[in-house]
Write an enzyme that holds these catalytic residues in place. Structure first.
Site, PDB file in Angstrom:
ATOM      1  N   TYR A 171      36.148  47.737  33.515  1.00 37.71           N
ATOM      2  CA  TYR A 171      36.135  48.222  35.027  1.00 37.71           C
ATOM      3  C   TYR A 171      37.169  49.453  35.273  1.00 37.71           C
ATOM      4  O   TYR A 171      37.017  50.306  35.594  1.00 37.71           O
ATOM      5  CB  TYR A 171      36.148  47.013  36.068  1.00 37.71           C
ATOM      6  CG  TYR A 171      36.729  47.277  37.417  1.00 37.71           C
ATOM      7  CD1 TYR A 171      35.555  47.711  38.278  1.00 37.71           C
ATOM      8  CD2 TYR A 171      37.870  47.219  37.845  1.00 37.71           C
ATOM      9  CE1 TYR A 171      35.681  48.080  39.597  1.00 37.71           C
ATOM     10  CE2 TYR A 171      38.187  47.500  39.190  1.00 37.71           C
ATOM     11  CZ  TYR A 171      37.230  47.874  40.062  1.00 37.71           C
ATOM     12  OH  TYR A 171      37.419  48.389  41.356  1.00 37.71           O
ATOM     13  N   LYS A 180      37.541  53.442  36.330  1.00 40.36           N
ATOM     14  CA  LYS A 180      38.316  54.052  37.458  1.00 40.36           C
ATOM     15  C   LYS A 180      39.320  55.037  37.063  1.00 40.36           C
ATOM     16  O   LYS A 180      39.652  55.789  37.798  1.00 40.36           O
ATOM     17  CB  LYS A 180      39.018  52.731  38.089  1.00 40.36           C
ATOM     18  CG  LYS A 180      38.032  51.750  38.899  1.00 40.36           C
ATOM     19  CD  LYS A 180      37.335  52.414  39.908  1.00 40.36           C
ATOM     20  CE  LYS A 180      36.313  51.579  40.730  1.00 40.36           C
ATOM     21  NZ  LYS A 180      35.666  52.378  41.683  1.00 40.36           N
ATOM     22  N   SER A 206      40.654  53.193  41.857  1.00 42.13           N
ATOM     23  CA  SER A 206      41.380  51.559  42.156  1.00 42.13           C
ATOM     24  C   SER A 206      42.747  51.847  41.813  1.00 42.13           C
ATOM     25  O   SER A 206      43.024  52.815  40.634  1.00 42.13           O
ATOM     26  CB  SER A 206      40.726  50.624  41.339  1.00 42.13           C
ATOM     27  OG  SER A 206      41.471  49.554  41.444  1.00 42.13           O
TER      28      SER A 206
HETATM   29  N1  LIG Z   1      38.193  45.405  47.243  1.00 39.62           N
HETATM   30  C1  LIG Z   1      39.412  45.761  46.479  1.00 39.62           C
HETATM   31  O1  LIG Z   1      40.242  44.865  46.227  1.00 39.62           O
HETATM   32  C2  LIG Z   1      39.040  47.074  45.724  1.00 39.62           C
HETATM   33  C3  LIG Z   1      40.255  47.590  45.390  1.00 39.62           C
HETATM   34  C4  LIG Z   1      40.221  48.742  44.531  1.00 39.62           C
HETATM   35  C5  LIG Z   1      38.965  49.492  44.541  1.00 39.62           C
HETATM   36  N2  LIG Z   1      37.819  49.048  45.232  1.00 39.62           N
HETATM   37  C6  LIG Z   1      36.869  49.749  45.036  1.00 39.62           C
HETATM   38  O2  LIG Z   1      36.037  49.979  46.540  1.00 39.62           O
HETATM   39  C7  LIG Z   1      34.809  50.229  46.155  1.00 39.62           C
HETATM   40  C8  LIG Z   1      34.115  49.266  47.277  1.00 39.62           C
HETATM   41  O3  LIG Z   1      34.259  47.932  46.961  1.00 39.62           O
HETATM   42  P1  LIG Z   1      34.339  46.754  48.195  1.00 39.62           P
HETATM   43  O4  LIG Z   1      35.477  45.844  47.627  1.00 39.62           O
HETATM   44  O5  LIG Z   1      34.172  47.306  49.457  1.00 39.62           O
HETATM   45  O6  LIG Z   1      33.142  45.834  47.322  1.00 39.62           O
HETATM   46  P2  LIG Z   1      32.007  44.964  48.129  1.00 39.62           P
HETATM   47  O7  LIG Z   1      32.323  44.526  49.407  1.00 39.62           O
HETATM   48  O8  LIG Z   1      31.406  44.142  47.197  1.00 39.62           O
HETATM   49  O9  LIG Z   1      30.981  46.250  48.200  1.00 39.62           O
HETATM   50  C9  LIG Z   1      30.387  46.717  47.117  1.00 39.62           C
HETATM   51  C10 LIG Z   1      29.355  47.600  47.669  1.00 39.62           C
HETATM   52  O10 LIG Z   1      28.706  48.324  46.728  1.00 39.62           O
HETATM   53  C11 LIG Z   1      27.183  48.292  46.538  1.00 39.62           C
HETATM   54  N3  LIG Z   1      26.583  47.996  45.343  1.00 39.62           N
HETATM   55  C12 LIG Z   1      27.052  47.461  44.077  1.00 39.62           C
HETATM   56  N4  LIG Z   1      26.612  47.946  43.208  1.00 39.62           N
HETATM   57  C13 LIG Z   1      25.510  48.822  43.864  1.00 39.62           C
HETATM   58  C14 LIG Z   1      24.500  49.675  42.976  1.00 39.62           C
HETATM   59  N5  LIG Z   1      24.379  49.408  41.590  1.00 39.62           N
HETATM   60  N6  LIG Z   1      23.897  50.657  43.696  1.00 39.62           N
HETATM   61  C15 LIG Z   1      24.118  50.620  44.910  1.00 39.62           C
HETATM   62  N7  LIG Z   1      24.884  49.787  45.666  1.00 39.62           N
HETATM   63  C16 LIG Z   1      25.758  49.011  44.872  1.00 39.62           C
HETATM   64  C17 LIG Z   1      27.176  46.753  47.390  1.00 39.62           C
HETATM   65  O11 LIG Z   1      25.877  46.284  47.987  1.00 39.62           O
HETATM   66  P3  LIG Z   1      24.596  45.790  47.376  1.00 39.62           P
HETATM   67  O12 LIG Z   1      25.163  44.617  46.497  1.00 39.62           O
HETATM   68  O13 LIG Z   1      23.593  45.705  48.394  1.00 39.62           O
HETATM   69  O14 LIG Z   1      24.134  46.796  46.219  1.00 39.62           O
HETATM   70  C18 LIG Z   1      28.140  46.938  48.507  1.00 39.62           C
HETATM   71  O15 LIG Z   1      27.483  47.690  49.574  1.00 39.62           O
HETATM   72  C19 LIG Z   1      34.362  49.980  44.685  1.00 39.62           C
HETATM   73  O16 LIG Z   1      34.390  51.051  44.277  1.00 39.62           O
HETATM   74  C20 LIG Z   1      35.728  49.126  44.449  1.00 39.62           C
HETATM   75  O17 LIG Z   1      35.539  49.288  42.897  1.00 39.62           O
HETATM   76  C21 LIG Z   1      37.928  47.737  45.794  1.00 39.62           C
END
Ligand SMILES: NC(=O)c1ccc[n+]([C@@H]2O[C@H](COP(=O)([O-])OP(=O)(O)OC[C@H]3O[C@@H](n4cnc5c(N)ncnc54)[C@H](OP(=O)(O)O)[C@@H]3O)[C@@H](O)[C@H]2O)c1
Length: 248
Positions: A154, A158, A141
């Site tokens: 968090y 990262k 991130s």
């Molecule tokens: N969205 C942003 O603005 C943003 C920015 C920077 C980085 N990121 C990074 O991008 C990645 C994806 O995030 P996202 O935004 O797509 O989030 P999201 O829509 O909340 O999706 C998160 C995914 O991870 C799964 N998950 C969470 N905890 C888990 C666990 N303990 N074991 C297995 N699966 C798990 C969730 O499914 P379940 O709940 O079914 O487990 C879901 O499929 C993350 O690494 C996040 O830190 C996101």
């Protein structure tokens, strides 16, 4: 440049929604076979996948480290090989000053966001990539690049993931290890920020919009492809230009 992942097999964590789902779908559209992992996942997530895509889903918590080897073995048994791992699953159970965090939420953040990528990579390395070089992608991130806000714990995970990417690139080469550091992307994870401040934030970004999961999937697909075969150890920022500033 036409990107093909024909013949490749990928394992994507956190694949039930958001960025992980978009990555899994785009890999499948590019010809890869994909094992998709999340705590809650079933075949209903495959609704927009190409017809005939070779994809499987498995409901596991990536923080249960012992399960990594089972899922890797299952992937190889089902699809014959394993070439790509995307460490995408992450959690953020605590928001606030770093000094206010309790031990259990600290441990959960470390377990899912940092420890799991190490041990899932180890499982894939031991069973597949040690003998047949592949690609590991760590989803970090922009929060891992600079301090600030209430996401300190968090963001520490990262930042560490960015360093893990460098470290493992050296250790695992010619297996490539690459990172992606997204800015604000429209997913459930960022739901509060997007709903309450999304429009305002978008105006300050040079590209005048927030990220879509597909933006991140486009970069991931390039990075795991042969077109990126001389890239390893680096983490790529993808934030619509937010980090360069200067846009109001
Ligand atoms: N969205 C942003 O603005 C943003 C920015 C920077 C980085 N990121 C990074 O991008 C990645 C994806 O995030 P996202 O935004 O797509 O989030 P999201 O829509 O909340 O999706 C998160 C995914 O991870 C799964 N998950 C969470 N905890 C888990 C666990 N303990 N074991 C297995 N699966 C798990 C969730 O499914 P379940 O709940 O079914 O487990 C879901 O499929 C993350 O690494 C996040 O830190 C996101």
């Amino acid at each position: 440049m036409q990107i093909s992942l024909n013949g490749r097999v990928a394992l994507v964590t956190g694949a039930s929604r958001g960025i992980g789902l978009a990555i899994a779908r785009q890999f499948a559209e590019s010809g890869a076979k994909v094992m998709m992992v999340s705590r809650k996942i079933d075949e209903s997530v495959l609704v927009d996948f190409p017809e005939g895509a070779q994809v499987a889903v498995r409901a596991v918590n990536v923080g249960d480290l012992g399960v990594a080897r089972e899922v890797v073995a299952e992937t190889i048994a089902r699809f014959g090989r394993l070439d790509i791992l995307v460490n995408n699953a992450a959690t953020n159970p605590y928001y606030g000053a770093t000094m206010g965090v309790d031990e259990s939420r600290y441990d959960k953040t470390m377990q899912v966001n940092l420890k799991a990528p190490v041990f899932w990579t180890q499982a894939v390395w031991d069973s597949a990539m040690k003998d047949s070089p592949g690609v590991v992608v760590n989803i970090s991130s922009v929060g891992g690049l600079r301090a600030g806000g209430g996401l300190g714990v968090y963001n520490v995970t990262k930042a560490a993931l960015i360093h893990l990417t460098r470290q493992l690139a050296g250790e695992l080469g010619p297996t490539r290890v690459v990172g992606i550091a997204p800015g604000l992307v429209k997913t459930d994870f960022a739901g509060y920020l997007v709903e309450n401040f999304g429009e305002q934030i978008a105006k300050t970004v040079p590209t005048k919009r927030l990220g879509e999961p597909e933006d991140i999937a486009n970069l991931a697909t390039f990075l795991v492809s042969d077109a990126a075969s001389w890239i390893t150890g680096e983490t790529y920022v993808i934030d619509g230009g937010a980090g360069v500033g200067g846009a109001g």
